[in-house]
Structures are given as structure tokens and as C-alpha cells.
Design a protein around this motif. Structure first.
Motif, PDB file in Angstrom:
ATOM      1  N   ASP A  72      20.055  10.941  30.034  1.00  0.00           N
ATOM      2  CA  ASP A  72      19.645   9.804  29.214  1.00  0.00           C
ATOM      3  C   ASP A  72      20.577   9.776  28.019  1.00  0.00           C
ATOM      4  N   ASN A  73      21.571   8.917  28.083  1.00  0.00           N
ATOM      5  CA  ASN A  73      22.565   8.884  27.004  1.00  0.00           C
ATOM      6  C   ASN A  73      21.964   8.413  25.679  1.00  0.00           C
ATOM      7  N   ALA A  74      20.910   7.641  25.735  1.00  0.00           N
ATOM      8  CA  ALA A  74      20.272   7.176  24.503  1.00  0.00           C
ATOM      9  C   ALA A  74      19.573   8.321  23.777  1.00  0.00           C
ATOM     10  N   LYS A  75      19.156   9.332  24.545  1.00  0.00           N
ATOM     11  CA  LYS A  75      18.460  10.480  23.948  1.00  0.00           C
ATOM     12  C   LYS A  75      19.342  11.726  23.884  1.00  0.00           C
ATOM     13  N   ASN A  76      20.605  11.600  24.304  1.00  0.00           N
ATOM     14  CA  ASN A  76      21.520  12.746  24.313  1.00  0.00           C
ATOM     15  C   ASN A  76      20.914  13.932  25.059  1.00  0.00           C
ATOM     16  N   THR A  77      20.300  13.655  26.173  1.00  0.00           N
ATOM     17  CA  THR A  77      19.564  14.683  26.897  1.00  0.00           C
ATOM     18  C   THR A  77      19.882  14.633  28.383  1.00  0.00           C
ATOM     19  N   VAL A  78      20.006  15.817  28.971  1.00  0.00           N
ATOM     20  CA  VAL A  78      20.152  15.952  30.408  1.00  0.00           C
ATOM     21  C   VAL A  78      18.936  16.707  30.932  1.00  0.00           C
ATOM     22  N   TYR A  79      18.494  16.315  32.121  1.00  0.00           N
ATOM     23  CA  TYR A  79      17.293  16.886  32.704  1.00  0.00           C
ATOM     24  C   TYR A  79      17.612  17.537  34.045  1.00  0.00           C
ATOM     25  N   LEU A  80      16.773  18.492  34.416  1.00  0.00           N
ATOM     26  CA  LEU A  80      16.835  19.064  35.751  1.00  0.00           C
ATOM     27  C   LEU A  80      15.407  19.134  36.287  1.00  0.00           C
ATOM     28  N   GLN A  81      15.113  18.267  37.237  1.00  0.00           N
ATOM     29  CA  GLN A  81      13.817  18.301  37.899  1.00  0.00           C
ATOM     30  C   GLN A  81      13.917  19.257  39.069  1.00  0.00           C
ATOM     31  N   MET A  82      13.066  20.271  39.056  1.00  0.00           N
ATOM     32  CA  MET A  82      13.104  21.309  40.085  1.00  0.00           C
ATOM     33  C   MET A  82      11.791  21.283  40.860  1.00  0.00           C
ATOM     34  N   ASN A  83      11.891  20.981  42.140  1.00  0.00           N
ATOM     35  CA  ASN A  83      10.725  20.941  43.010  1.00  0.00           C
ATOM     36  C   ASN A  83      10.836  22.011  44.095  1.00  0.00           C
ATOM     37  N   SER A  84       9.713  22.285  44.729  1.00  0.00           N
ATOM     38  CA  SER A  84       9.684  23.268  45.832  1.00  0.00           C
ATOM     39  C   SER A  84      10.365  24.567  45.433  1.00  0.00           C
ATOM     40  N   LEU A  85       9.992  25.056  44.281  1.00  0.00           N
ATOM     41  CA  LEU A  85      10.653  26.248  43.744  1.00  0.00           C
ATOM     42  C   LEU A  85      10.374  27.472  44.599  1.00  0.00           C
ATOM     43  N   LYS A  86      11.388  28.335  44.677  1.00  0.00           N
ATOM     44  CA  LYS A  86      11.329  29.555  45.472  1.00  0.00           C
ATOM     45  C   LYS A  86      11.560  30.758  44.553  1.00  0.00           C
ATOM     46  N   PRO A  87      11.104  31.929  44.950  1.00  0.00           N
ATOM     47  CA  PRO A  87      11.351  33.123  44.121  1.00  0.00           C
ATOM     48  C   PRO A  87      12.842  33.332  43.830  1.00  0.00           C
ATOM     49  N   GLU A  88      13.692  32.947  44.764  1.00  0.00           N
ATOM     50  CA  GLU A  88      15.134  33.124  44.541  1.00  0.00           C
ATOM     51  C   GLU A  88      15.714  32.149  43.525  1.00  0.00           C
ATOM     52  N   ASP A  89      14.917  31.215  43.062  1.00  0.00           N
ATOM     53  CA  ASP A  89      15.357  30.336  41.975  1.00  0.00           C
ATOM     54  C   ASP A  89      15.167  30.995  40.605  1.00  0.00           C
ATOM     55  N   THR A  90      14.551  32.157  40.587  1.00  0.00           N
ATOM     56  CA  THR A  90      14.343  32.875  39.333  1.00  0.00           C
ATOM     57  C   THR A  90      15.681  33.238  38.702  1.00  0.00           C
TER      58      THR A  90
END
Length: 117
Positions: A72-90
Motif C-alpha cells: 500500500d504505497n499510500a501507507k508506506n506499508t508492505v504486507y505478507l498474508q500467510m495461510n495454511s501455516l506449517k511448522p517449517e514456516d517457523t
């Protein structure tokens, strides 16, 4: 002074979701390629996702189809939506701001994501 401040990490059960945010200051956000990397204990830092100035996206093989990066360039923010998380994403997740054609790279301090039951 450039600052990248990550937030949204925490503890989540396998199969759950989290959304990370990275708020940038001190840069012209719209001209920077933004990304997320992660580093698990004893492992090298690896690419999670990148988003270009023109909103083109690129993902690491291990997260394709589960994670979504957006900006969101208006908010100077980048997001990461993480779904179906796995233990190896730790891992500790780091935000990156990189200006194309220059050596101007900036990193955030990192936010811990733990996936465990």
C-alpha cells in the motif's frame, strides 16, 4: 533515517494464518522493491516473497499458493498474508526495501513467527 518496522508475528497453530506488516519511513516507498525473507535457526536466510514497483510478485517455492505479498504505497506499508501455516514456516521474518539499480538495501529488525501446536 530509514526505518522498517515489522509487526504481526506470533504463535499460531498449524493450518492457521497470520498477516505481517512492514511500515517504512525515511524512503520514497513507491520507488522501492519490497520483500520478505526469513531465517530459521541454523539455516540461511531465504526469500519468501518480493513485490516490485509495478506490483509484480515473486515467491519462494515453499510458500507458493499459501502466502500473498501486497503493498500500500499510500501507507508506506508492505504486507505478507500467510495461510495454511506449517511448522517449517517457523522463523524470524525480515522486511527488505531495495531500490532497483542501486545498492540501497534496507532491512527491518525481524519478527518471530512460530507455528506449533
Amino acid at each position: 533515517q530509514v526505518q522498517l518496522v515489522e509487526s504481526g508475528g506470533g504463535l499460531v497453530q498449524p493450518g492457521g494464518s497470520l498477516r505481517l506488516s512492514c511500515a517504512a519511513s525515511g524512503i520514497i516507498f513507491s520507488v522501492y522493491r519490497m520483500g520478505w525473507y526469513r531465517q530459521a535457526p541454523g539455516k540461511q536466510r531465504e526469500l519468501v516473497a518480493l513485490i516490485s514497483i509495478g506490483d509484480y510478485t515473486n515467491y519462494g517455492d515453499s510458500v507458493k499458493g499459501r502466502f500473498t505479498i501486497s503493498r500500500d504505497n499510500a501507507k508506506n506499508t508492505v504486507y505478507l498474508q500467510m495461510n495454511s501455516l506449517k511448522p517449517e514456516d517457523t522463523a524470524v521474518y525480515y522486511c527488505l526495501a531495495a531500490r532497483p539499480g542501486t545498492s540501497s538495501d534496507y532491512w527491518g529488525q525481524g519478527t518471530q513467527v512460530t507455528v506449533s501446536s
